[in-house]
Scaffold this motif. Structure first.
Motif, PDB file in Angstrom:
ATOM      1  N   SER A 220      21.615  15.449  13.808  1.00 25.94           N
ATOM      2  CA  SER A 220      22.307  14.811  14.930  1.00 25.94           C
ATOM      3  C   SER A 220      22.176  15.703  16.135  1.00 25.94           C
ATOM      4  CB  SER A 220      23.774  14.609  14.592  1.00 25.94           C
ATOM      5  OG  SER A 220      23.895  14.024  13.314  1.00 25.94           O
ATOM      6  N   VAL A 266      23.613   3.190  13.603  1.00 24.40           N
ATOM      7  CA  VAL A 266      24.395   4.345  14.054  1.00 24.40           C
ATOM      8  C   VAL A 266      25.633   4.508  13.190  1.00 24.40           C
ATOM      9  CG1 VAL A 266      25.675   5.347  15.966  1.00 24.40           C
ATOM     10  CG2 VAL A 266      23.565   4.120  16.419  1.00 24.40           C
ATOM     11  N   GLU A 267      26.295   3.379  12.906  1.00 22.79           N
ATOM     12  CA  GLU A 267      27.526   3.474  12.116  1.00 22.79           C
ATOM     13  C   GLU A 267      27.240   3.975  10.709  1.00 22.79           C
ATOM     14  OE1 GLU A 267      30.236   0.087  14.373  1.00 22.79           O
ATOM     15  OE2 GLU A 267      28.965  -0.486  12.671  1.00 22.79           O
ATOM     16  N   ASN A 270      26.556   7.568  10.807  1.00 21.49           N
ATOM     17  CA  ASN A 270      27.796   8.278  11.061  1.00 21.49           C
ATOM     18  C   ASN A 270      28.597   8.463   9.773  1.00 21.49           C
ATOM     19  OD1 ASN A 270      30.971   7.788  12.318  1.00 21.49           O
ATOM     20  ND2 ASN A 270      29.705   9.493  12.994  1.00 21.49           N
ATOM     21  N   GLU A 271      28.617   7.408   8.953  1.00 21.57           N
ATOM     22  CA  GLU A 271      29.298   7.540   7.659  1.00 21.57           C
ATOM     23  C   GLU A 271      28.586   8.552   6.777  1.00 21.57           C
ATOM     24  OE1 GLU A 271      29.811   3.715   5.755  1.00 21.57           O
ATOM     25  OE2 GLU A 271      30.454   2.867   7.679  1.00 21.57           O
ATOM     26  N   HIS A 273      26.914  11.000   7.683  1.00 19.70           N
ATOM     27  CA  HIS A 273      27.058  12.349   8.234  1.00 19.70           C
ATOM     28  C   HIS A 273      28.215  13.111   7.594  1.00 19.70           C
ATOM     29  CE1 HIS A 273      28.029  15.355  11.510  1.00 19.70           C
ATOM     30  NE2 HIS A 273      26.742  15.565  11.320  1.00 19.70           N
ATOM     31  N   LEU A 442      22.439  10.095  18.186  1.00 22.28           N
ATOM     32  CA  LEU A 442      23.150  10.529  16.982  1.00 22.28           C
ATOM     33  C   LEU A 442      24.079  11.695  17.286  1.00 22.28           C
ATOM     34  CD1 LEU A 442      20.470  10.271  14.142  1.00 22.28           C
ATOM     35  CD2 LEU A 442      22.319   8.693  14.721  1.00 22.28           C
ATOM     36  N   VAL A 445      27.274  10.314  18.883  1.00 21.23           N
ATOM     37  CA  VAL A 445      28.206   9.632  17.976  1.00 21.23           C
ATOM     38  C   VAL A 445      28.741  10.599  16.915  1.00 21.23           C
ATOM     39  CG1 VAL A 445      28.447   7.796  16.273  1.00 21.23           C
ATOM     40  CG2 VAL A 445      27.114   7.406  18.360  1.00 21.23           C
ATOM     41  N   ASN A 446      27.842  11.327  16.251  1.00 23.91           N
ATOM     42  CA  ASN A 446      28.269  12.140  15.111  1.00 23.91           C
ATOM     43  C   ASN A 446      28.957  13.430  15.511  1.00 23.91           C
ATOM     44  OD1 ASN A 446      27.182  10.203  13.508  1.00 23.91           O
ATOM     45  ND2 ASN A 446      25.351  11.365  12.953  1.00 23.91           N
ATOM     46  N   GLY A 449      31.587  12.236  18.953  1.00 25.32           N
ATOM     47  CA  GLY A 449      32.554  11.188  18.615  1.00 25.32           C
ATOM     48  C   GLY A 449      32.574   9.988  19.542  1.00 25.32           C
ATOM     49  N   PRO A 452      30.049   3.961  18.837  1.00 23.51           N
ATOM     50  CA  PRO A 452      28.653   3.612  18.563  1.00 23.51           C
ATOM     51  C   PRO A 452      28.087   2.556  19.513  1.00 23.51           C
ATOM     52  CG  PRO A 452      29.876   3.739  16.509  1.00 23.51           C
ATOM     53  CD  PRO A 452      30.861   3.930  17.607  1.00 23.51           C
TER      54      PRO A 452
END
Lengths: 472, 311, 292
Positions: A220, A266-267, A270-271, A273, A442, A445-446, A449, A452
């Protein structure tokens, strides 16, 4: 073949006269400042100022200048051998220029100073940068020679084709797989099946993830690796970064269905991650280091993961296995490759063509593919991978199983290149990749925060800026 | 011994004889430098400045004259130019001050006659001689959040809990860069100040001690005036070099994360080699150059490190 | 007898022990600072050398070993036998020595001329040299390559030595200028009285007295040359002419870093600097004693 060149020649002569002007300018300033001491320089300049690539001395002796970024020992041995053998066979000298930085940087210096090299080995992305700026000569007939030599086809997904002309002779390809520690899988009673779905992969990552080992790595960062990871997952979710409408390339990331796919990707990442180190500065080397150190159970990248284990912790090499990259309905993955390019502004293009042909004939290329990052640099023609010389070469037969090679082969067949999303080829694709905006997405988002959906829209906006800069 | 007394009595003829050689000697002595600098530095700068007036693609030999177009683009329509300039400033000032703050006390300490001082000096000067590429590799290796010794070491002695993300955090990347960079370059200031300290005659301190001067007063009245010029010069140079620093930033962070360490030189590199706009990159370099020239002139005016020292 | 003796409670004996105690406390403090400083400076180098001696599987272990569990010279052997490392090494040394020589000669001559000789605008000349550091070097390489190529100096030691000297000379002149200013003119003048020429007094008096500066210049020039990547990369394209900083990058294979090779190469790169600073700074100290 000639026809593809005519487009280039008027430009070239324009460039030549510009070059002369520049040299005159320089000559003037040299003469002013350093006086007579540098008279030799000016006469040299006059001597071969008429062509774009001033070889020192400017005699009739052809000399092929080759730039490559492949600087490791095995690659150097191969290139040096090719140069020597070619010299013996034809009497034409080949100068190897090993560039420890990116080869495009070296090439740009040479182009800017009027010393355009004849040949370079580049990955498709780098080659596209030169191609759409009209710096490359077409090499379609050489791709034909290459195919005939091994009796197979070079598939579209490693070619760099614009208006029906090939601009690279693709020698290798780097498809994506998921590499994992099989002993860890055994420990957790997991089984490697065919292509895993996103959901299955996430379950595995979650199960393995512990204090000692991360389940996976989700790079990320503002990095190539991170951009590659996002694009890869987006592709396997049926999404795309760019599209063509009325022939023009456009950013599709936040358009229609695609936006939902991008946000979903992306979501998901993110999970995922959660089971990854906070990889906010990860590049290619870092993901490999994490994997080899068994800091993470997976590496989503090429067979290089296994090569690094062979090189550093060989006692463990048997435990490194691949499976197909994970997907969410679409079994399609990113695949980059590379090979020869011929520069249009160079002086000895015919000799350079001869050299390319020389290197692909008589299994010389097989030597390259079995010694320079073998399997990571996978053959672009399926028939080569079937050859005994390939399969039974010492390194490959010792380290890779039949099944490993099949998986690499299949992930290659299902790959698309940066520019392959659109039909015809999106020549700006590689630039969209190298802008690293997708990796930054990434990161945003990751690590930071961001929401997304908002992050995807922002990234699409920035990619549009990149694109409009290029289209100017 | 009073050589000084002789000076007044040196016959004019001696001065004349010596000074008649001066023009020739002076010219001969300075000529190599003038030639070298103009050939190696002046010409390339002229080339670069001249070419910044053209629209040049990095991978493309064609060029169109655009006069100040590149400059207008940068100054008017490129927010990254300004933010990267600010980051270059942050990096340069932070590095220079940190280096100076560590170096002067270190040099004073190393100037003392202590047992083992030779080894300590060698150790303190060594980092400056390690190539930046190597320094970058070393700090990458040591700074890895999961596997590096810094992160693990801090955790082992109980200062932190869990991995530390130095180069991968927007907040810490720049300070971490400044520290890594200063590890190497502090030694430069140490070396220069130490060399200067070495040439202060012991008698100066003895005189001060006889007058009962405290350590601090000795430092203020003897040491400081003597190292003033070297420090001022070194400060200027370090400032310039740090402003133009590219290599170690590129190796350690590549300007990331999220552009947190994209200083102007890094941005110039990106313009040139990832956006392939050579003309604009040259214009940005020229602007940076002009900025440093103006700052340099003001600095020289204000502090005049060229003033002759009399001892 | 001083006033102190009459002040109650200030027995001279007490004072002496106190003074001694304070003195030894100060010495101890000096040592503590000196040692902690040395550790801070030396740790990264120790860590690199340690890593170079570790077998690769220890390098790639999740646990950090502060001392190697097992020592191996395999990394060094691989480096010295299998690669062009020694060629790079020799090139770097040749170029560095050349740069040191060129720098010392030009900067002492020019520094002396600036100090002692009345020349119009000499201060301006010195100041202008500093401005040569102000153009960002990353983009200067293109014109430099063009120029070097035009005069046939790419892939030559002389070419690279001159290019790197351009980095070292401007500052070195300033430094020597500063150092010559500390040499009292009276000493030289008395030599002239005995019929010595300007050149004689330069070599016989001014130069020896400016020795600390000379050594600083030598270390600086060596450091710049040993460090230089940008110029060496652009001007020395031929593999057999590469220098160490460029050559060390050959151990990164496209996207993968060969840490075993890189770290052991780095450790070897640090050896000449270590020897150089150790011996030169001893010399520096001696030069000072003679001078005072």
């Amino acid at each position: 073949m000639r026809s593809s060149h005519t487009g280039g020649s008027p430009r070239k002569s324009g460039a030549t006269s510009e070059f002369k002007n520049r040299r005159t300018f320089l000559k003037g300033s040299v003469a002013t400042v350093a006086g007579i001491g540098l008279a030799g320089c000016s006469s040299n300049g006059d001597g071969n100022g008429s062509n774009g690539s001033g070889s020192n001395g400017g005699g009739d002796e052809a000399e092929i200048h080759v730039v490559t970024g492949e600087t490791n020992q095995a690659a150097k041995q191969w290139f040096d051998r090719m140069a020597n053998q070619f010299m013996q066979e034809t009497g034409i000298a080949v100068t190897m220029d090993y560039s420890s930085l990116s080869p495009t940087e070296r090439i740009s210096t040479l182009i800017q100073t009027g010393n355009t090299p004849e040949l370079a080995t580049l990955d498709t992305g780098q080659a596209a940068q030169l191609a759409f700026r009209d710096q490359l000569a077409g090499v379609s007939e050489l791709v034909g020679t290459f195919e005939d030599e091994y009796g197979g086809d070079v598939p579209d997904n490693v070619r760099l084709q614009m208006d029906g002309t090939d601009y690279t002779v693709p020698l290798w390809t780097n498809p994506t797989q998921v590499w994992y520690w099989s002993d860890v899988y055994e420990e957790y009673g997991l089984e490697s099946s065919a292509a895993l779905t996103w959901e299955e992969y996430q379950e595995i990552a979650a199960e393995i993830n512990s204090d000692d080992m991360y389940g996976t790595v989700v790079p990320s960062a503002t990095s190539s690796l991170s951009s590659f990871t996002f694009w890869n997952f987006l592709t396997s979710n049926g999404g795309s970064v760019a599209s063509r409408s009325d022939g023009d390339v456009q950013i599709a990331l936040d358009q229609g269905d695609n936006k939902a796919r991008a946000v979903e990707t992306v979501e998901y990442l993110n999970e995922l991650h959660e089971y990854s180190p906070r990889a906010s500065d990860f590049e290619w080397g870092d993901i490999l280091q994490s994997f080899v150190s068994r800091n993470s159970a997976h590496s989503i990248y090429g067979p290089r993961a296994k090569l690094q284990v062979i090189n550093n912790t060989p006692e463990r090499k048997g435990e490194v296995r691949p499976h197909f990259p994970v997907h969410n309905g679409t079994e399609q993955f990113i695949n980059n490759g590379g090979g020869w390019v011929l520069l249009d502004g160079a002086e000895y293009k015919d000799e350079a063509r001869q050299f390319i042909e020389f290197t692909v004939r008589q299994n010389r290329l097989v030597d390259f593919l079995t010694s320079v990052a073998p399997v990571h640099n996978f053959p672009t023609i399926a028939e080569i991978a079937e050859m005994d010389e390939y399969r039974n070469s010492e390194f490959i037969s010792e380290n890779f199983r039949e099944r490993d090679l099949e998986i690499v082969q299949e992930s290659f067949e299902k790959g698309i290149s940066w520019g392959g999303e659109t039909e015809p080829y999106n020549q700006y694709g590689p630039s969209l990749f190298t802008s690293q905006e997708l990796g930054t997405l990434l990161y945003n988002v990751n690590i930071s925060g961001k929401d997304p959906e908002q992050a995807v829209s922002d990234t699409a906006g920035r990619l549009r800026d990149v694109l409009s800069n290029l289209q100017e | 011994m009073s050589i000084a007394r002789f000076i007044d009595y040196i016959p004019q003829s001696v001065h004349d004889r010596v000074e008649s050689d001066d023009r020739i000697i002076g010219t001969l002595f300075l000529l190599p430098v003038v030639l070298l600098v103009s050939f190696v530095v002046f010409l390339p700068v002229v080339w670069a400045v001249y070419n910044s007036l053209f629209d040049i693609g990095t991978l493309n030999p064609e060029r169109n004259f655009v006069a100040l177009g590149n400059y207008v683009d940068l100054l008017g329509a490129d927010p990254m130019f300004w933010s990267s300039l600010w980051k270059a400033f942050y990096f340069a000032v932070g590095s220079t001050l940190l280096q100076l703050a560590v170096a002067v006390p270190t040099a004073v300490l190393l100037n003392k006659e202590l047992r083992g001082i030779a080894v300590a000096r060698a150790i303190a000067l060594l980092p400056y001689l390690i190539p930046t590429i190597v320094v970058g590799m070393m700090f990458t290796w040591m700074g890895h959040p999961e596997l590096g010794v810094v992160s693990n070491g801090l955790e082992d002695i109980g200062l932190t809990d869990g991995p530390m993300y130095f180069f991968g955090s927007e907040r810490w990347a720049m300070p971490a860069l400044i520290v890594a960079n200063s590890w190497k370059f502090t030694a430069f200031i140490v070396m220069m100040v130490l060399a200067r300290l070495q040439s202060i005659p012991e008698s100066h301190y003895e005189a001060a001690q006889m007058c009962g001067a405290s350590a601090w007063r000795q430092f203020r009245d003897v040491t400081l005036p003597n190292i003033r010029n070297v420090v001022l010069l070194v400060l200027l140079l370090r400032g310039i070099w740090m402003f133009n620093k590219f290599d170690i930033i590129w190796i350690l962070t590549r300007g990331g994360p999220a552009n947190a360490t994209t200083t102007l030189p890094v941005y110039i590199y990106e313009i040139a080699f990832t956006q392939y706009r050579m003309g604009t990159a040259l214009a940005a370099s020229t602007l940076l150059f002009l900025l440093l020239v103006v700052a340099g002139v003001l600095y020289l005016r204000a502090f005049d490190p060229a003033s002759e020292v009399e001892t | 007898m001083s006033l102190v003796d009459y002040i109650p409670g200030l027995n001279p004996d007490d004072e002496a022990t106190k003074w001694n105690r304070r003195r030894s406390a100060k010495r101890a403090a000096n040592y503590v600072i000196l040692i902690s400083m040395s550790i801070m400076y030396f740790f990264p180098i120790f860590w690199m050398a340690k890593a170079a001696l570790q077998p690769r599987n220890e390098l790639y272990d999740q646990t950090v070993y502060y001392l190697p569990q097992e020592i191996t010279f395999e990394n060094f052997r691989a480096l010295l036998v299998d690669s062009q490392f020694l060629t790079f090494y020799a090139n770097s040394i040749i170029v560095a020595l050349g740069v040191v020589a060129v720098t010392i000669v030009t900067s002492t001559l020019a520094g002396y001329a600036l100090t002692r000789v009345e020349l119009p605008g000499k201060k301006r000349i010195a100041q202008t040299t500093i401005f040569s550091y102000m153009y960002p070097p990353i983009l200067l390489v293109m014109p430099m390559f063009l120029l070097w190529y035009a005069v046939g100096m790419t892939n030559t030691y002389v070419g690279l030595i001159l290019a790197q000297s351009a980095l070292t000379v401007p500052f070195s002149i300033w430094l020597m200028w500063q150092f010559f200013q500390t040499v009292p003119i009276s000493l030289e003048e008395s030599a002239w009285m005995y019929g010595a020429s300007r050149l004689r007094s330069f070599f016989g008096i001014a130069l020896p007295m400016a020795k600390p500066g000379l050594i600083a210049v030598a270390i600086f020039a060596f450091a710049v040359s040993w460090n230089d990547f940008t110029m060496a990369n652009i001007l020395m394209q031929e593999p057999s002419m590469r220098t160490l900083p460029v050559g060390v990058l050959f151990f990164t294979e496209s996207n993968a870093v060969d840490w075993g090779a890189i770290l052991s190469a780095s450790a070897l790169i640090a050896v000449p600097p270590l020897l150089l600073v150790y011996f030169l700074q001893r010399y520096l100290l001696r030069g000072f004693r003679v001078a005072s």
